[in-house]
Design a protein around this motif. Sequence first.
Motif, short mmCIF file in Angstrom:
data_model
loop_
_atom_site.label_atom_id
_atom_site.label_comp_id
_atom_site.label_asym_id
_atom_site.label_seq_id
_atom_site.Cartn_x
_atom_site.Cartn_y
_atom_site.Cartn_z
N SER A 120 0.83 -1.20 0.00
CA SER A 120 0.00 0.00 0.00
C SER A 120 0.86 1.26 0.00
N TYR A 169 -0.59 1.56 7.64
CA TYR A 169 -1.82 1.25 8.37
C TYR A 169 -1.62 1.53 9.86
N GLN A 194 -5.71 4.15 7.38
CA GLN A 194 -4.48 4.49 6.66
C GLN A 194 -4.14 5.92 7.04
N ALA A 196 -6.39 -4.69 6.31
CA ALA A 196 -5.03 -4.29 5.94
C ALA A 196 -4.30 -5.50 5.39
#
Length: 508
Positions: free
Chosen positions: A190, A194, A208, A223
Amino acid sequence: MVPDDVVSLFENDTALNLLLASIDQNPVKIKLKGLSGSADAINLLAVSKKTNRPILVILHDKEEANLLINDLFNLNYKGSYSLFPTSYKTPYQFDLIDNANILQRSETLNHIMNTKNHIVLTYPEALVEKVLNKRSLIQNTFKASVGESVDVEFLSELFITYGFEGTDFVYEPGQFALRGGIVDVYSYSSAFPYRLELFGNEIESIRQFDPESQLSRERVKEAMIMPNTQTRMLKEERISLLNYLPVNALIWIKDLRETEDIIARGFEKATHSFEEILKISNESKVIDSPELLFETPDTFTASIKNRTVIEFGKRSFLKTSIEIDFATKPQPSFNKNFELLAESLGQLQHEDFKILIFSDSDKQLERLVTIFEELNVGLHFIGIVAGLQAGFISENLKIACFTDHQIFDRIHRTNQKPKFNKKKALSLKELKSLHTGDYVVHIDHGIARFAGLDKISRNGNQQEVIRLVYRDDDLLYVSIHALHKISKYAGQEGTPPLTNKLGSKEWE
Protein backbone atom coordinates in the motif's frame (compact mmCIF):
# COMPACT_ATOMS: atom_id res chain seq x y z
CA MET A 1 -16.59 22.16 -17.36
CA VAL A 2 -14.79 19.92 -14.87
CA PRO A 3 -12.09 17.32 -15.74
CA ASP A 4 -14.55 14.45 -15.15
CA ASP A 5 -16.59 15.57 -18.19
CA VAL A 6 -13.70 15.61 -20.67
CA VAL A 7 -13.59 11.87 -21.47
CA SER A 8 -17.35 11.80 -22.15
CA LEU A 9 -16.86 14.35 -24.96
CA PHE A 10 -14.87 11.76 -26.89
CA GLU A 11 -17.14 8.76 -26.34
CA ASN A 12 -18.98 9.33 -29.65
CA ASP A 13 -15.80 9.19 -31.72
CA THR A 14 -16.29 6.63 -34.52
CA ALA A 15 -12.64 5.56 -34.12
CA LEU A 16 -13.14 4.85 -30.42
CA ASN A 17 -16.33 2.86 -31.05
CA LEU A 18 -14.58 0.86 -33.76
CA LEU A 19 -11.80 0.10 -31.26
CA LEU A 20 -14.34 -1.03 -28.65
CA ALA A 21 -16.06 -3.29 -31.17
CA SER A 22 -12.71 -4.77 -32.25
CA ILE A 23 -11.65 -5.50 -28.67
CA ASP A 24 -14.64 -7.82 -28.28
CA GLN A 25 -13.09 -10.16 -30.87
CA ASN A 26 -10.67 -11.80 -28.37
CA PRO A 27 -7.75 -12.12 -28.93
CA VAL A 28 -6.96 -9.52 -31.58
CA LYS A 29 -4.02 -7.36 -32.68
CA ILE A 30 -4.91 -3.70 -33.32
CA LYS A 31 -2.92 -0.75 -34.67
CA LEU A 32 -3.95 2.77 -33.60
CA LYS A 33 -2.91 5.79 -35.68
CA GLY A 34 -3.31 9.52 -35.23
CA LEU A 35 -3.13 9.76 -31.43
CA SER A 36 -1.40 13.10 -30.78
CA GLY A 37 -0.70 14.83 -27.47
CA SER A 38 -2.89 13.57 -24.63
CA ALA A 39 -5.42 11.92 -26.94
CA ASP A 40 -3.96 8.54 -25.92
CA ALA A 41 -4.75 9.18 -22.23
CA ILE A 42 -8.34 10.25 -22.94
CA ASN A 43 -9.06 7.26 -25.18
CA LEU A 44 -7.34 4.88 -22.75
CA LEU A 45 -9.72 6.06 -20.01
CA ALA A 46 -12.69 5.74 -22.33
CA VAL A 47 -11.71 2.12 -23.12
CA SER A 48 -11.23 1.34 -19.43
CA LYS A 49 -14.62 2.83 -18.58
CA LYS A 50 -16.46 1.03 -21.39
CA THR A 51 -14.81 -2.42 -21.15
CA ASN A 52 -14.17 -2.66 -17.39
CA ARG A 53 -11.11 -4.82 -18.16
CA PRO A 54 -7.56 -4.71 -16.76
CA ILE A 55 -5.07 -2.84 -18.94
CA LEU A 56 -1.26 -2.99 -19.15
CA VAL A 57 0.32 0.03 -20.85
CA ILE A 58 3.97 -0.30 -21.90
CA LEU A 59 5.58 3.08 -22.62
CA HIS A 60 9.05 4.00 -23.88
CA ASP A 61 10.47 4.87 -20.46
CA LYS A 62 9.64 5.88 -16.89
CA GLU A 63 9.33 9.57 -17.74
CA GLU A 64 6.69 8.89 -20.37
CA ALA A 65 4.85 6.56 -17.97
CA ASN A 66 4.80 9.29 -15.30
CA LEU A 67 3.45 11.83 -17.81
CA LEU A 68 0.60 9.49 -18.74
CA ILE A 69 -0.14 8.81 -15.07
CA ASN A 70 -0.22 12.57 -14.52
CA ASP A 71 -2.85 12.90 -17.26
CA LEU A 72 -4.99 10.19 -15.61
CA PHE A 73 -4.71 12.00 -12.28
CA ASN A 74 -5.54 15.43 -13.73
CA LEU A 75 -8.51 14.04 -15.66
CA ASN A 76 -9.80 12.96 -12.26
CA TYR A 77 -9.91 9.27 -13.17
CA LYS A 78 -11.57 7.53 -10.25
CA GLY A 79 -10.56 4.01 -11.23
CA SER A 80 -7.53 2.09 -10.03
CA TYR A 81 -4.14 2.68 -11.67
CA SER A 82 -0.46 2.51 -10.72
CA LEU A 83 3.11 2.73 -11.98
CA PHE A 84 5.11 -0.51 -12.15
CA PRO A 85 8.77 0.66 -12.00
CA THR A 86 12.09 -1.16 -12.05
CA SER A 87 13.58 -2.15 -8.67
CA TYR A 88 17.27 -1.63 -9.29
CA LYS A 89 19.65 -0.36 -11.95
CA THR A 90 22.09 -3.27 -11.79
CA PRO A 91 20.76 -6.86 -11.64
CA TYR A 92 21.61 -8.74 -8.41
CA GLN A 93 22.76 -5.49 -6.71
CA PHE A 94 20.18 -5.66 -3.94
CA ASP A 95 21.86 -2.91 -1.93
CA LEU A 96 21.04 -0.43 -4.71
CA ILE A 97 17.30 -1.14 -4.61
CA ASP A 98 14.93 1.83 -4.26
CA ASN A 99 12.46 1.13 -1.45
CA ALA A 100 9.84 3.42 -2.99
CA ASN A 101 9.99 1.46 -6.26
CA ILE A 102 9.65 -1.85 -4.41
CA LEU A 103 6.55 -0.43 -2.75
CA GLN A 104 5.04 0.55 -6.12
CA ARG A 105 5.75 -2.89 -7.62
CA SER A 106 4.19 -4.74 -4.68
CA GLU A 107 1.25 -2.35 -4.56
CA THR A 108 0.62 -3.00 -8.26
CA LEU A 109 0.60 -6.80 -7.77
CA ASN A 110 -1.86 -6.35 -4.91
CA HIS A 111 -4.14 -4.23 -7.14
CA ILE A 112 -3.99 -6.74 -10.01
CA MET A 113 -5.11 -9.55 -7.69
CA ASN A 114 -7.90 -7.55 -6.04
CA THR A 115 -9.17 -5.12 -8.72
CA LYS A 116 -10.67 -6.39 -11.96
CA ASN A 117 -10.11 -3.24 -14.06
CA HIS A 118 -6.76 -1.94 -12.78
CA ILE A 119 -4.54 0.04 -15.20
CA VAL A 120 -0.81 -0.75 -14.95
CA LEU A 121 1.62 1.72 -16.54
CA THR A 122 5.17 0.52 -17.05
CA TYR A 123 8.21 0.51 -19.36
CA PRO A 124 10.60 -2.17 -20.76
CA GLU A 125 13.30 -1.97 -18.04
CA ALA A 126 10.68 -2.74 -15.39
CA LEU A 127 9.41 -5.76 -17.32
CA VAL A 128 12.88 -7.36 -17.35
CA GLU A 129 12.50 -8.31 -13.67
CA LYS A 130 10.15 -11.18 -12.98
CA VAL A 131 7.88 -11.08 -9.93
CA LEU A 132 7.01 -13.51 -7.15
CA ASN A 133 4.40 -16.07 -8.25
CA LYS A 134 0.81 -15.60 -7.11
CA ARG A 135 0.71 -18.62 -4.82
CA SER A 136 3.79 -17.56 -2.84
CA LEU A 137 2.60 -13.96 -2.68
CA ILE A 138 -0.76 -14.99 -1.23
CA GLN A 139 0.95 -17.34 1.27
CA ASN A 140 3.24 -14.54 2.43
CA THR A 141 0.56 -11.86 2.75
CA PHE A 142 -1.12 -11.39 6.13
CA LYS A 143 -4.64 -9.94 6.19
CA ALA A 144 -5.78 -8.11 9.31
CA SER A 145 -9.50 -7.33 9.50
CA VAL A 146 -11.63 -5.22 11.83
CA GLY A 147 -13.27 -7.37 14.50
CA GLU A 148 -10.63 -10.12 14.37
CA SER A 149 -8.63 -11.17 17.43
CA VAL A 150 -4.88 -10.84 17.16
CA ASP A 151 -2.01 -10.96 19.62
CA VAL A 152 0.38 -7.97 19.58
CA GLU A 153 3.33 -10.25 20.30
CA PHE A 154 2.36 -12.39 17.30
CA LEU A 155 2.23 -9.28 15.08
CA SER A 156 5.64 -8.19 16.29
CA GLU A 157 7.15 -11.60 15.53
CA LEU A 158 5.42 -11.66 12.12
CA PHE A 159 6.78 -8.25 11.15
CA ILE A 160 10.30 -9.26 12.19
CA THR A 161 9.92 -12.46 10.14
CA TYR A 162 8.96 -10.25 7.18
CA GLY A 163 12.21 -8.31 7.71
CA PHE A 164 10.44 -5.18 8.98
CA GLU A 165 12.28 -2.75 11.26
CA GLY A 166 10.85 -1.66 14.61
CA THR A 167 10.87 2.16 14.96
CA ASP A 168 9.32 4.91 17.07
CA PHE A 169 7.23 6.14 14.12
CA VAL A 170 6.78 4.61 10.67
CA TYR A 171 7.50 6.74 7.62
CA GLU A 172 9.08 4.25 5.20
CA PRO A 173 7.97 0.86 3.78
CA GLY A 174 9.19 -2.06 5.90
CA GLN A 175 8.76 -0.38 9.30
CA PHE A 176 6.45 -1.01 12.25
CA ALA A 177 5.82 0.65 15.61
CA LEU A 178 4.06 -0.69 18.71
CA ARG A 179 2.63 1.81 21.21
CA GLY A 180 0.31 0.12 23.70
CA GLY A 181 -2.86 -0.77 21.85
CA ILE A 182 -1.79 0.97 18.64
CA VAL A 183 0.11 -0.89 15.92
CA ASP A 184 1.51 1.09 12.98
CA VAL A 185 2.89 -0.84 10.02
CA TYR A 186 4.06 0.26 6.55
CA SER A 187 3.31 -2.67 4.26
CA TYR A 188 4.79 -3.08 0.78
CA SER A 189 1.25 -3.56 -0.55
CA SER A 190 0.00 0.00 0.00
CA ALA A 191 1.08 3.57 -0.72
CA PHE A 192 0.18 4.54 2.87
CA PRO A 193 0.88 2.82 6.20
CA TYR A 194 -1.82 1.25 8.37
CA ARG A 195 -2.73 2.06 11.98
CA LEU A 196 -4.43 -0.80 13.84
CA GLU A 197 -6.21 0.20 17.06
CA LEU A 198 -6.75 -2.72 19.43
CA PHE A 199 -9.18 -3.11 22.33
CA GLY A 200 -7.61 -5.94 24.23
CA ASN A 201 -6.81 -8.44 21.48
CA GLU A 202 -9.59 -7.31 19.15
CA ILE A 203 -8.86 -5.04 16.17
CA GLU A 204 -11.27 -2.19 16.84
CA SER A 205 -10.39 -0.05 13.80
CA ILE A 206 -7.93 0.16 10.91
CA ARG A 207 -6.94 3.46 9.32
CA GLN A 208 -4.48 4.49 6.66
CA PHE A 209 -2.44 7.55 7.57
CA ASP A 210 -0.08 10.03 5.98
CA PRO A 211 3.53 9.07 6.87
CA GLU A 212 4.59 12.72 6.66
CA SER A 213 1.96 14.31 8.93
CA GLN A 214 1.09 11.05 10.78
CA LEU A 215 -2.58 12.10 10.44
CA SER A 216 -5.31 9.64 9.48
CA ARG A 217 -6.53 9.59 5.85
CA GLU A 218 -9.38 7.06 5.83
CA ARG A 219 -10.85 4.08 7.64
CA VAL A 220 -10.55 0.69 5.95
CA LYS A 221 -11.99 -2.71 6.86
CA GLU A 222 -8.80 -4.68 6.29
CA ALA A 223 -5.03 -4.29 5.94
CA MET A 224 -2.94 -6.42 3.60
CA ILE A 225 0.55 -6.78 5.10
CA MET A 226 3.12 -7.80 2.51
CA PRO A 227 6.93 -8.10 2.87
CA ASN A 228 9.56 -6.91 0.40
CA THR A 229 9.08 -9.56 -2.27
CA GLN A 230 12.07 -8.38 -4.29
CA THR A 231 14.76 -9.06 -1.71
CA ARG A 232 13.07 -11.84 0.27
CA MET A 233 11.84 -15.29 -0.82
CA LEU A 234 14.47 -15.30 -3.57
CA LYS A 235 14.21 -19.07 -3.93
CA GLU A 236 10.50 -18.90 -4.75
CA GLU A 237 9.43 -19.19 -8.39
CA ARG A 238 9.40 -15.92 -10.34
CA ILE A 239 7.00 -15.24 -13.22
CA SER A 240 6.44 -12.54 -15.82
CA LEU A 241 4.22 -9.61 -14.86
CA LEU A 242 1.99 -10.53 -17.80
CA ASN A 243 1.26 -13.88 -16.18
CA TYR A 244 -0.32 -12.01 -13.26
CA LEU A 245 -2.85 -10.42 -15.58
CA PRO A 246 -6.16 -12.13 -16.37
CA VAL A 247 -6.53 -13.53 -19.91
CA ASN A 248 -8.96 -10.72 -20.81
CA ALA A 249 -6.40 -8.00 -20.03
CA LEU A 250 -5.67 -5.48 -22.82
CA ILE A 251 -2.00 -4.88 -23.64
CA TRP A 252 -1.29 -1.35 -24.94
CA ILE A 253 2.27 -1.02 -26.22
CA LYS A 254 4.05 2.01 -27.65
CA ASP A 255 6.91 0.25 -29.45
CA LEU A 256 7.11 -3.55 -29.48
CA ARG A 257 10.53 -3.81 -31.14
CA GLU A 258 12.11 -1.32 -28.72
CA THR A 259 10.56 -3.21 -25.79
CA GLU A 260 12.04 -6.50 -26.98
CA ASP A 261 15.46 -4.88 -27.57
CA ILE A 262 15.57 -3.35 -24.08
CA ILE A 263 14.49 -6.65 -22.49
CA ALA A 264 17.29 -8.39 -24.43
CA ARG A 265 19.88 -5.88 -23.17
CA GLY A 266 18.53 -6.20 -19.63
CA PHE A 267 18.86 -9.99 -19.74
CA GLU A 268 22.43 -9.71 -21.09
CA LYS A 269 23.25 -7.36 -18.23
CA ALA A 270 21.78 -9.84 -15.73
CA THR A 271 23.77 -12.70 -17.28
CA HIS A 272 27.00 -10.68 -17.00
CA SER A 273 26.29 -9.84 -13.34
CA PHE A 274 25.52 -13.50 -12.62
CA GLU A 275 28.82 -14.64 -14.17
CA GLU A 276 30.75 -12.04 -12.14
CA ILE A 277 29.14 -13.27 -8.92
CA LEU A 278 30.00 -16.87 -9.82
CA LYS A 279 33.66 -15.89 -10.26
CA ILE A 280 33.76 -14.14 -6.89
CA SER A 281 32.08 -17.12 -5.16
CA ASN A 282 34.39 -19.71 -6.78
CA GLU A 283 31.61 -21.05 -9.02
CA SER A 284 29.37 -21.62 -6.02
CA LYS A 285 25.79 -20.98 -7.11
CA VAL A 286 24.70 -18.68 -4.29
CA ILE A 287 21.90 -17.11 -6.37
CA ASP A 288 19.41 -18.25 -9.00
CA SER A 289 20.41 -18.11 -12.66
CA PRO A 290 19.17 -15.19 -14.83
CA GLU A 291 16.50 -17.13 -16.73
CA LEU A 292 14.71 -17.82 -13.42
CA LEU A 293 14.68 -14.19 -12.32
CA PHE A 294 14.62 -12.16 -15.54
CA GLU A 295 12.53 -11.97 -18.70
CA THR A 296 13.91 -12.72 -22.17
CA PRO A 297 12.60 -11.36 -25.51
CA ASP A 298 11.34 -14.85 -26.41
CA THR A 299 9.39 -15.33 -23.18
CA PHE A 300 7.94 -11.82 -23.47
CA THR A 301 6.84 -12.38 -27.08
CA ALA A 302 5.29 -15.71 -26.13
CA SER A 303 3.36 -14.09 -23.25
CA ILE A 304 1.54 -11.63 -25.55
CA LYS A 305 0.92 -14.10 -28.39
CA ASN A 306 -2.59 -15.11 -27.33
CA ARG A 307 -3.62 -11.75 -25.88
CA THR A 308 -5.32 -8.66 -27.28
CA VAL A 309 -2.48 -6.26 -28.11
CA ILE A 310 -3.00 -2.62 -29.10
CA GLU A 311 0.00 -0.88 -30.69
CA PHE A 312 -0.43 2.89 -30.37
CA GLY A 313 3.02 4.32 -31.19
CA LYS A 314 4.46 5.60 -34.45
CA ARG A 315 5.72 2.13 -35.46
CA SER A 316 3.87 -1.18 -35.56
CA PHE A 317 5.34 -4.67 -35.87
CA LEU A 318 2.55 -7.16 -35.31
CA LYS A 319 0.37 -8.58 -38.04
CA THR A 320 -2.74 -6.61 -37.17
CA SER A 321 -6.37 -7.54 -37.64
CA ILE A 322 -7.46 -3.95 -37.93
CA GLU A 323 -5.98 -0.43 -38.21
CA ILE A 324 -7.85 2.52 -36.68
CA ASP A 325 -7.11 6.21 -37.35
CA PHE A 326 -8.14 8.70 -34.64
CA ALA A 327 -7.19 11.61 -36.94
CA THR A 328 -5.83 13.96 -34.28
CA LYS A 329 -2.98 16.37 -34.85
CA PRO A 330 -0.66 18.10 -32.34
CA GLN A 331 -1.33 21.50 -30.84
CA PRO A 332 0.52 24.09 -32.98
CA SER A 333 3.46 26.01 -31.52
CA PHE A 334 2.88 29.74 -31.05
CA ASN A 335 6.08 30.79 -29.21
CA LYS A 336 4.01 33.15 -27.00
CA ASN A 337 2.77 35.00 -30.11
CA PHE A 338 -0.77 35.72 -28.93
CA GLU A 339 -1.85 37.32 -32.21
CA LEU A 340 -0.96 34.05 -33.97
CA LEU A 341 -2.74 32.07 -31.23
CA ALA A 342 -5.87 34.21 -31.58
CA GLU A 343 -5.79 33.81 -35.35
CA SER A 344 -5.51 30.01 -35.08
CA LEU A 345 -8.27 29.72 -32.46
CA GLY A 346 -10.43 32.14 -34.46
CA GLN A 347 -10.17 29.89 -37.50
CA LEU A 348 -11.10 26.84 -35.41
CA GLN A 349 -14.04 28.73 -33.92
CA HIS A 350 -15.16 29.71 -37.43
CA GLU A 351 -15.09 26.00 -38.40
CA ASP A 352 -17.36 25.19 -35.39
CA PHE A 353 -14.66 23.51 -33.29
CA LYS A 354 -15.25 23.28 -29.56
CA ILE A 355 -12.15 24.84 -27.95
CA LEU A 356 -10.90 23.55 -24.59
CA ILE A 357 -7.91 25.11 -22.84
CA PHE A 358 -6.34 23.13 -19.98
CA SER A 359 -4.36 24.75 -17.17
CA ASP A 360 -3.29 23.88 -13.62
CA SER A 361 -4.24 27.41 -12.58
CA ASP A 362 -7.45 29.46 -12.66
CA LYS A 363 -5.31 32.58 -12.92
CA GLN A 364 -3.69 31.41 -16.16
CA LEU A 365 -7.11 30.88 -17.71
CA GLU A 366 -8.21 34.35 -16.53
CA ARG A 367 -5.03 35.76 -18.03
CA LEU A 368 -5.90 34.25 -21.42
CA VAL A 369 -9.40 35.73 -21.23
CA THR A 370 -7.85 39.16 -20.59
CA ILE A 371 -5.38 38.74 -23.48
CA PHE A 372 -8.16 37.84 -25.93
CA GLU A 373 -10.31 40.74 -24.70
CA GLU A 374 -7.40 43.14 -25.26
CA LEU A 375 -6.91 41.74 -28.77
CA ASN A 376 -10.67 42.24 -29.32
CA VAL A 377 -11.04 39.03 -31.33
CA GLY A 378 -14.30 37.70 -29.86
CA LEU A 379 -12.87 34.31 -28.92
CA HIS A 380 -14.77 31.92 -26.68
CA PHE A 381 -13.21 28.87 -25.05
CA ILE A 382 -13.97 26.44 -22.25
CA GLY A 383 -11.38 26.63 -19.49
CA ILE A 384 -10.59 23.42 -17.59
CA VAL A 385 -8.50 23.51 -14.42
CA ALA A 386 -6.40 20.44 -15.14
CA GLY A 387 -2.92 20.07 -16.59
CA LEU A 388 -2.39 17.81 -19.59
CA GLN A 389 0.86 16.56 -21.08
CA ALA A 390 0.16 18.02 -24.55
CA GLY A 391 -2.67 19.47 -26.58
CA PHE A 392 -4.24 18.08 -29.75
CA ILE A 393 -6.96 18.74 -32.30
CA SER A 394 -9.56 16.06 -33.11
CA GLU A 395 -10.79 16.39 -36.69
CA ASN A 396 -13.38 13.61 -36.19
CA LEU A 397 -15.15 15.36 -33.31
CA LYS A 398 -14.24 18.98 -34.08
CA ILE A 399 -12.68 19.43 -30.63
CA ALA A 400 -9.46 21.38 -30.02
CA CYS A 401 -7.66 20.71 -26.72
CA PHE A 402 -4.91 23.26 -26.01
CA THR A 403 -2.63 23.43 -22.96
CA ASP A 404 -1.53 26.69 -21.37
CA HIS A 405 2.02 25.46 -20.73
CA GLN A 406 2.50 25.02 -24.47
CA ILE A 407 0.90 28.41 -25.17
CA PHE A 408 3.21 30.15 -22.68
CA ASP A 409 6.25 27.94 -23.45
CA ARG A 410 6.48 26.61 -19.90
CA ILE A 411 7.75 23.22 -18.68
CA HIS A 412 4.96 20.80 -17.83
CA ARG A 413 5.53 19.41 -14.33
CA THR A 414 4.05 16.17 -13.05
CA ASN A 415 2.40 15.62 -9.68
CA GLN A 416 4.75 13.11 -8.04
CA LYS A 417 3.97 11.31 -4.83
CA PRO A 418 6.45 12.22 -2.08
CA LYS A 419 9.00 9.61 -1.12
CA PHE A 420 9.73 9.13 2.56
CA ASN A 421 13.29 8.36 3.58
CA LYS A 422 15.06 7.91 6.89
CA LYS A 423 17.55 10.71 6.24
CA LYS A 424 18.58 12.10 9.64
CA ALA A 425 15.24 11.98 11.41
CA LEU A 426 15.33 12.13 15.20
CA SER A 427 14.41 9.15 17.34
CA LEU A 428 12.71 9.49 20.74
CA LYS A 429 16.02 8.61 22.39
CA GLU A 430 17.82 11.42 20.53
CA LEU A 431 15.01 13.85 21.35
CA LYS A 432 15.52 13.24 25.08
CA SER A 433 19.23 14.01 24.68
CA LEU A 434 18.58 17.48 23.21
CA HIS A 435 19.15 20.52 25.40
CA THR A 436 17.27 23.81 25.29
CA GLY A 437 19.00 26.05 22.77
CA ASP A 438 20.33 23.23 20.55
CA TYR A 439 19.90 23.91 16.84
CA VAL A 440 17.66 21.64 14.82
CA VAL A 441 16.32 21.60 11.26
CA HIS A 442 12.64 21.18 10.36
CA ILE A 443 12.23 19.76 6.85
CA ASP A 444 9.51 22.32 5.97
CA HIS A 445 10.51 25.43 7.94
CA GLY A 446 14.30 25.32 8.27
CA ILE A 447 16.73 26.03 11.13
CA ALA A 448 15.38 26.72 14.64
CA ARG A 449 16.34 26.42 18.30
CA PHE A 450 14.98 23.55 20.37
CA ALA A 451 12.95 24.89 23.31
CA GLY A 452 11.85 21.71 25.03
CA LEU A 453 8.67 19.67 25.18
CA ASP A 454 5.24 20.97 26.06
CA LYS A 455 1.63 19.81 26.23
CA ILE A 456 -1.20 21.58 24.46
CA SER A 457 -4.95 20.92 24.34
CA ARG A 458 -6.37 19.98 20.95
CA ASN A 459 -10.02 18.99 20.50
CA GLY A 460 -10.27 18.41 24.22
CA ASN A 461 -7.25 16.08 24.32
CA GLN A 462 -3.79 16.71 25.73
CA GLN A 463 -1.09 16.30 23.05
CA GLU A 464 2.68 16.31 23.57
CA VAL A 465 4.50 18.70 21.26
CA ILE A 466 8.03 19.90 20.51
CA ARG A 467 8.58 23.65 20.87
CA LEU A 468 10.84 25.29 18.26
CA VAL A 469 11.95 28.94 18.29
CA TYR A 470 12.58 30.72 14.98
CA ARG A 471 13.90 34.19 14.15
CA ASP A 472 12.15 37.07 15.96
CA ASP A 473 11.11 34.54 18.63
CA ASP A 474 8.37 33.03 16.48
CA LEU A 475 7.19 29.73 17.96
CA LEU A 476 6.30 26.52 16.14
CA TYR A 477 4.70 23.58 17.94
CA VAL A 478 5.43 20.24 16.28
CA SER A 479 3.43 17.14 17.17
CA ILE A 480 5.46 14.32 18.65
CA HIS A 481 3.97 12.23 15.81
CA ALA A 482 5.85 14.42 13.31
CA LEU A 483 9.18 13.83 15.04
CA HIS A 484 10.64 12.39 11.83
CA LYS A 485 10.47 15.87 10.25
CA ILE A 486 13.13 17.19 12.63
CA SER A 487 16.86 16.46 12.49
CA LYS A 488 19.89 17.72 14.41
CA TYR A 489 21.66 20.66 12.82
CA ALA A 490 25.02 19.64 11.36
CA GLY A 491 27.22 22.60 10.48
CA GLN A 492 30.63 24.10 11.07
CA GLU A 493 31.71 23.74 14.69
CA GLY A 494 31.97 26.93 16.71
CA THR A 495 29.82 28.89 14.27
CA PRO A 496 26.16 29.21 15.31
CA PRO A 497 23.79 29.15 12.32
CA LEU A 498 21.24 31.82 11.48
CA THR A 499 17.73 30.70 12.30
CA ASN A 500 15.12 31.00 9.59
CA LYS A 501 12.14 33.32 9.56
CA LEU A 502 8.99 31.28 10.14
CA GLY A 503 6.57 31.59 7.23
CA SER A 504 9.11 33.14 4.85
CA LYS A 505 10.29 31.60 1.57
CA GLU A 506 14.01 31.71 2.43
CA TRP A 507 14.11 28.01 3.44
CA GLU A 508 12.49 26.96 0.15
